[in-house]
Design a protein around this motif. Structure first.
Motif, PDB file in Angstrom:
ATOM      1  N   SER A 113      39.033  42.606  40.445  1.00 38.23           N
ATOM      2  CA  SER A 113      37.948  41.684  40.761  1.00 38.23           C
ATOM      3  C   SER A 113      36.716  42.513  41.099  1.00 38.23           C
ATOM      4  O   SER A 113      36.764  43.743  41.131  1.00 38.23           O
ATOM      5  N   GLU A 132      39.962  46.074  47.625  1.00 41.99           N
ATOM      6  CA  GLU A 132      40.257  46.729  48.902  1.00 41.99           C
ATOM      7  C   GLU A 132      41.046  48.011  48.628  1.00 41.99           C
ATOM      8  O   GLU A 132      42.157  47.970  48.106  1.00 41.99           O
ATOM      9  N   ARG A 165      43.904  46.867  45.993  1.00 42.95           N
ATOM     10  CA  ARG A 165      44.372  45.513  45.725  1.00 42.95           C
ATOM     11  C   ARG A 165      43.182  44.568  45.772  1.00 42.95           C
ATOM     12  O   ARG A 165      42.139  44.872  46.376  1.00 42.95           O
ATOM     13  N   THR A 166      43.331  43.422  45.120  1.00 47.93           N
ATOM     14  CA  THR A 166      42.292  42.411  45.209  1.00 47.93           C
ATOM     15  C   THR A 166      42.305  41.820  46.609  1.00 47.93           C
ATOM     16  O   THR A 166      43.325  41.863  47.309  1.00 47.93           O
ATOM     17  N   LEU A 167      41.171  41.299  47.028  1.00 49.25           N
ATOM     18  CA  LEU A 167      41.080  40.726  48.372  1.00 49.25           C
ATOM     19  C   LEU A 167      42.089  39.594  48.551  1.00 49.25           C
ATOM     20  O   LEU A 167      42.320  38.798  47.643  1.00 49.25           O
ATOM     21  N   HIS A 168      42.712  39.560  49.708  1.00 49.76           N
ATOM     22  CA  HIS A 168      43.697  38.542  50.088  1.00 49.76           C
ATOM     23  C   HIS A 168      45.021  38.686  49.337  1.00 49.76           C
ATOM     24  O   HIS A 168      45.863  37.791  49.368  1.00 49.76           O
ATOM     25  N   SER A 169      45.222  39.812  48.638  1.00 44.95           N
ATOM     26  CA  SER A 169      46.487  40.053  47.946  1.00 44.95           C
ATOM     27  C   SER A 169      47.331  41.046  48.741  1.00 44.95           C
ATOM     28  O   SER A 169      46.801  41.927  49.420  1.00 44.95           O
ATOM     29  N   VAL A 170      48.655  40.902  48.673  1.00 41.33           N
ATOM     30  CA  VAL A 170      49.541  41.840  49.369  1.00 41.33           C
ATOM     31  C   VAL A 170      50.081  42.893  48.409  1.00 41.33           C
ATOM     32  O   VAL A 170      50.678  43.885  48.831  1.00 41.33           O
ATOM     33  N   THR A 189      49.776  45.942  45.833  1.00 38.41           N
ATOM     34  CA  THR A 189      48.861  47.041  45.544  1.00 38.41           C
ATOM     35  C   THR A 189      49.174  47.657  44.179  1.00 38.41           C
ATOM     36  O   THR A 189      50.318  47.691  43.739  1.00 38.41           O
TER      37      THR A 189
END
Length: 204
Positions: free
Chosen positions: A25, A29, A45-50, A52
């Motif tokens: 995205s 992060e 990782r994308t924001l709000h994703s757990v 990686t």
């Protein structure tokens, strides 16, 4: 002067990277970074994703980016390694890379293999396997998981700590950098597979 300015703008001016891959995205992060002069490894990782993923860039002449080829990547573009998920830790050697994933249980290696850096048992006479351009599981890890954040690379050697607290080393050993004194005594320059370091075995 104009040429100098163009070089400075393209290669020496900090810029936001371009993220390349199916799970990217505009805002990413970054959790971990490892790099040497030849290549860069980034866990993000994308924001709000757990979940990686591993993103890589720069030189790739030995497959150290793990992208399935030997093509270099542009210095401002980070490309996702497709075969690795849930990456937790990375380490970079001069021409090889290590990646730890899925609960610190699986250790993968890729890049230059002809000096034992990957710990896959490749010998000098196996010319077809001197470079490994895809992440390959290091076999010893199946029985004894590596602890999180406990892998490391030198220019031409690698190390990992098992969940039992044992230190495993492998790779180029001409100066005893693996700490394997028994191997050093017989003047073997290469440790082809991860080998547990015995207590009191450090060369110093």
């Amino acid at each position: 002067l104009c040429r100098t300015c163009a070089i400075y703008d393209k290669f020496l001016t900090p810029k936001s990277p371009r993220w390349s891959g199916p799970t990217t995205s505009l805002r990413m992060e970054v959790t971990t970074v490892a790099g040497v002069k030849n290549h860069l490894l980034v866990i993000a990782r994308t924001l709000h994703s757990v979940s990686t993923n591993l993103y890589v860039t720069s030189l790739n002449q030995d497959g150290q980016l793990g992208l399935g080829d030997f093509c270099d990547c542009h210095c401002h573009e980070l490309t996702m390694v497709p075969d690795l998920k849930h990456v937790e830790q990375v380490a970079a050697g001069a021409f090889h890379s290590l990646a730890l994933s899925r609960g610190a249980k699986y250790l993968y290696a890729f890049g230059k293999a002809d000096d034992g850096a990957l710990g896959l048992g490749f010998e000098h006479n196996q010319k077809c396997e001197r470079r490994c351009h895809t992440p390959t599981l290091v076999s010893f890890i199946a029985d004894e998981p590596v602890l999180r954040s406990s892998i490391a690379c030198g220019d031409s050697h690698s190390m990992a700590i098992s969940i039992r607290g044992d230190l495993y080393t492998w790779d180029f050993n001409v100066l005893g950098q693996t700490g394997q004194t028994e191997v050093a005594r017989v003047k073997n320059q290469y440790i082809w597979r991860p080998t547990k370091l015995k207590r009191g075995g450090l060369l110093g």
